[in-house]
Motif scaffolding. Structure first.
Motif, PDB file in Angstrom:
ATOM      1  N   ARG A   1      75.807  19.918  22.686  1.00 15.20           N
ATOM      2  CA  ARG A   1      76.490  18.992  23.600  1.00 15.20           C
ATOM      3  C   ARG A   1      77.184  17.871  22.828  1.00 15.20           C
ATOM      4  O   ARG A   1      78.314  17.504  23.141  1.00 15.20           O
ATOM      5  N   HIS A   2      76.521  17.349  21.806  1.00 10.49           N
ATOM      6  CA  HIS A   2      77.112  16.253  21.041  1.00 10.49           C
ATOM      7  C   HIS A   2      78.343  16.719  20.263  1.00 10.49           C
ATOM      8  O   HIS A   2      79.367  16.024  20.228  1.00 10.49           O
ATOM      9  N   VAL A   3      78.248  17.892  19.645  1.00 10.09           N
ATOM     10  CA  VAL A   3      79.398  18.394  18.886  1.00 10.09           C
ATOM     11  C   VAL A   3      80.548  18.716  19.831  1.00 10.09           C
ATOM     12  O   VAL A   3      81.717  18.422  19.542  1.00 10.09           O
ATOM     13  N   ARG A   4      80.243  19.318  20.988  1.00 10.50           N
ATOM     14  CA  ARG A   4      81.281  19.604  21.977  1.00 10.50           C
ATOM     15  C   ARG A   4      81.959  18.324  22.440  1.00 10.50           C
ATOM     16  O   ARG A   4      83.192  18.271  22.588  1.00 10.50           O
ATOM     17  N   ASN A   5      81.188  17.252  22.614  1.00  3.97           N
ATOM     18  CA  ASN A   5      81.757  15.992  23.078  1.00  3.97           C
ATOM     19  C   ASN A   5      82.707  15.384  22.047  1.00  3.97           C
ATOM     20  O   ASN A   5      83.795  14.913  22.387  1.00  3.97           O
ATOM     21  N   ILE A   6      82.290  15.384  20.776  1.00  6.84           N
ATOM     22  CA  ILE A   6      83.189  14.794  19.777  1.00  6.84           C
ATOM     23  C   ILE A   6      84.410  15.672  19.571  1.00  6.84           C
ATOM     24  O   ILE A   6      85.513  15.180  19.309  1.00  6.84           O
TER      25      ILE A   6
END
Length: 263
Positions: free
Chosen positions: A12-17
């Motif tokens: 989720r964090h990588v997708r967000n950035i």
């Protein structure tokens, strides 16, 4: 499989950035090897699956080394038009939407020269390049010159044209040293690990490659220390909305914030 399952916590964090990152212009370049065009087309197909604008340029394999052929390919384009140049071999397996996560993490960590880590069934020259547990990426002293290596436009200003060694060994030591002189980060992205499908050195004489590398390093007055070269400077453990979490203190003792560096 355990690594892949563990990495889901970062998804989720990588997708967000990646969704917040502007579209970059990326040039992918490679050498076309006779009878292996199908492999290269499959690698390019994977690399097209991205939000970024990607162009491709190749050179037919000639009687010169890898980077001699890459120089020939790059001479046909305007490098200043691109944010990143990615050099790839044809014998790699890439994860889905590889460039979205890889380029995002490179820019978050402020990397100017980078490589994806290797999965544990991958053929790599050094165990240092295998992906690390609980790590998104690492700022290091060393990035290998294959099978996939990425150069930010800032780094292309001093690494191109690449040294035209016949066997290409030690080219990576030279460009990592140049990055250090320019106060640029180099590193390895663990989250987007790839698999190198065949061992290096099968198609050429390794003793000749070593001799050429030693002579090249001597001309460049480079005396690499293996313990210093294979060292993780900072390991990115987590991404929060307003900061990055490393397990090694950042330079000057300052906490990193997101984005860590201006692309």
């Amino acid at each position: 499989m355990v690594f892949d399952f563990h990495n889901r916590k970062y998804f989720r964090h990588v997708r967000n950035i990646a969704s917040r990152q502007p579209v970059r212009r990326i040039l992918v370049t490679s050498v076309r090897v006779p009878k292996r065009e199908r492999r290269l087309h499959e690698v390019f197909r994977r690399l097209r699956n991205t939000k970024h604008k990607v162009d491709f340029v190749t050179a037919q394999m000639r009687d010169k080394g890898k980077f001699g052929n890459i120089n020939t390919a790059l001479a046909t384009v305007k490098l200043q038009d691109y944010d990143w140049v990615v050099i790839t071999d044809d014998d790699v397996a890439l994860p889905p939407r590889f460039l979205d996560g890889f380029i995002s993490l490179c820019e978050v960590m402020g990397l100017k020269i980078s490589q994806p880590a290797h999965r544990y069934h991958s053929y790599t020259s050094f165990t240092f390049n295998y992906r690390k547990w609980n790590s998104l990426g690492r700022i290091t002293r060393y990035v290998e010159d294959g099978p996939v290596t990425a150069f930010h436009r800032d780094a292309m200003a001093y690494v191109y044209p690449f040294p035209e060694l016949r066997w290409a060994w030690a080219t990576d030591i030279a460009f990592c040293n140049a990055a250090r002189r320019n106060h640029h980060n180099v590193g390895i992205v663990d989250y987007t690990a790839i698999e190198h499908l065949k061992p290096a050195g099968q198609d050429y004489p390794m003793q000749a490659a070593k001799a050429e590398a030693r002579a090249f390093l001597s001309r460049q007055a480079l005396r690499p220390d293996r313990r210093e070269l294979f060292r993780n400077m900072e390991i990115l453990r987590d991404i929060h909305p307003d900061r990055l979490t490393y397990d090694v203190p950042c330079p000057m003792g300052q906490p990193a914030t997101w984005p860590a560096a201006q692309p």
